[in-house]
Design an enzyme around this catalytic site. Sequence first.
Site, short mmCIF file in Angstrom:
data_model
loop_
_atom_site.label_atom_id
_atom_site.label_comp_id
_atom_site.label_asym_id
_atom_site.label_seq_id
_atom_site.Cartn_x
_atom_site.Cartn_y
_atom_site.Cartn_z
N GLY A 385 -25.11 17.33 -13.70
CA GLY A 385 -25.65 16.08 -14.24
C GLY A 385 -25.27 16.00 -15.71
CG HIS A 410 -17.14 14.39 -10.46
ND1 HIS A 410 -17.50 13.08 -10.63
CD2 HIS A 410 -16.62 14.78 -11.65
CE1 HIS A 410 -17.20 12.69 -11.86
NE2 HIS A 410 -16.67 13.70 -12.50
#
Lengths: 487, 140
Positions: A385, A410
């Site tokens: 993140g 991703h």
Amino acid sequence: MRKENIPKPEFNKINDYTWDIPKTYKEGMRVPARIFASEKLLEEMDLYVFDQISNVASLPGIVNRAMCMPDGHSGYGFPIGGVAAFDTQEGVISPGGIGFDINCGMRLITTNLSPKDVEEKIHEIISALFEKVPCGVGRKGFVQISKEKFSQVMQNGARWCVENGYGWDEDLERTEDFGCLEFADPSKVSEKAIARGFNQIGTLGSGNHYLEIQKADSIFDENAAKKMGIEEKNQICVMIHCGSRGFGHQIGTDYLKKFHKVMPQYGIKVSDPELACAPFNSDEGQDYHKAMACAANMAFANRQVIMHRVREVFSEIFKTSAEDLGMHLVYDVAHNTAKAEKHKVEGKTRELVVHRKGATRCFGPGREELAPIYRDLGQPVIIGGSMETQSYLLLGTEKALDETWGSTAHGAGRTMSRTQAKKKIQGKELQQEMHKKGIHVKAASYSGLAEEAGFAYKNVSEVIEVMHKLGISKKVVAFKPIGNIKG
Amino acid sequence: MTFKFLEEFATADIAFIAEGKTLKELFQSAGDALIESLANPKTVKKELTREFTVKENTPEDLLFSFLEEIIYLKDKDGMVFNSLEVEVDEKNLQARAKLKGAHIDPETQELRNDVKAVTMHYYKIEKEDEGWKTRVVLDV
């Protein structure tokens, strides 16, 4: 300036998270394009994503459809989050479908430590990691080898590292492609690329690259989590995000220029110069693929030696061996590659060159590419993140093989430009704010830190939820950051 | 000799426009923008000198290769830069550059972005009445 007249597509809604852009959207599209997103994420995507993915849908030999993952944002050539497969006989390979940072990827390492063990030493850990793992502009790595030895790294990737004392045997079966693309050929790599990158093994780089100490925050699938080494909530883990550094960047540049020169002889025209490509089975296409593999192997090696360093630092600080600290690799995934893979198309098995640019392979159970430890479970997928939000461990599914050539998102995906982010907050201020939230961060550059502020990214949990609800990648664990080294 | 960073042009990267009355001035402006993207030049000492020459067939390719060469030197020699002098032979499309700078030192320099590559993303170079103009997106 940039194209200002990009029309918003009239999407065909397939389901709540799948939207098709029909071939009629743009002249030259050979197949439709598909966006995986919630209505909200779709609404937030910039129009260039749709422009770029429909350009991808116009490339020769594309099979079924061009796709963009929910973390998609505009890139060069392909959007970030772009996935496309091309017939190996009639299709092309394009550096714009891989990115300059070849085999940029993620690596997740477990420990058996608890937040209590780590929190009192967090400054010491972060400072030691910052000192031992060079990051930021143009730094030299801690593994210094000759150009001749670098050739072995190009060919053997993470295997070279383990053979030379930078890791454990078990690390290789926990790395995508066992940490080595066997078709790498150093003779296809320029001297310039080697000179740029041979002394960068063991560097994070800058931009959005990082090394993060995290704790398991939510466990969604206890059984799968245990099989991957996440035993309980709050367990401390380490995540690494980096790629092939200047070496891969130069290979991308070299072949972008080369493909521009040869496209006319193959009768290929592209609507965006960053989509320069060559037939996959041409000499130039094969040369790039073999050079790309050298960069991919350098990136596997880079993450492997950085992990080795992390083990050394933890071992020194906790005065226990890395083995006793349970510092096992969960998995290492690539999210900028193109690889020849076998997939089913209309019931028949075909070999396709699957481009994933800012997208992660997420093979379901049974695929022969997976090592025995994960073959029955499916491939672990690691999603980073922003440095202020959660990161995820997911599991690939059989459905992904049917829907996305075994691919998923991703990361969070940017929504705000770097300059805008810097205007909103200063690096030092962000560092203090993060500290208050219990995230200790050390950065090579304060401006670089501000550029990576959490508000500059999409909500990663929304991205993950889309792929989970579609059954493409299943949530296993969410992690929260407690310490971060930012390149 | 001017350049300006574009705020919203490239979501994840750096974009700038550069101008110059002549190709030499254009190359100077674009080169300065690139150097500024790597590190604050005011914090970089003039300890080392690097020189290079590039030759191409079009002004567009020449500027691309010129910028690419600076990025190459950054990694090859582990350097950031204080200043740049450039000469452009417009007739033969050849650029000769002299860079002054120092080895990377996070302690004394304000380091910025580890630029990966010059891109062809919306890349253009134009000759207008007042001179030359380019737009460049750098991958970081």
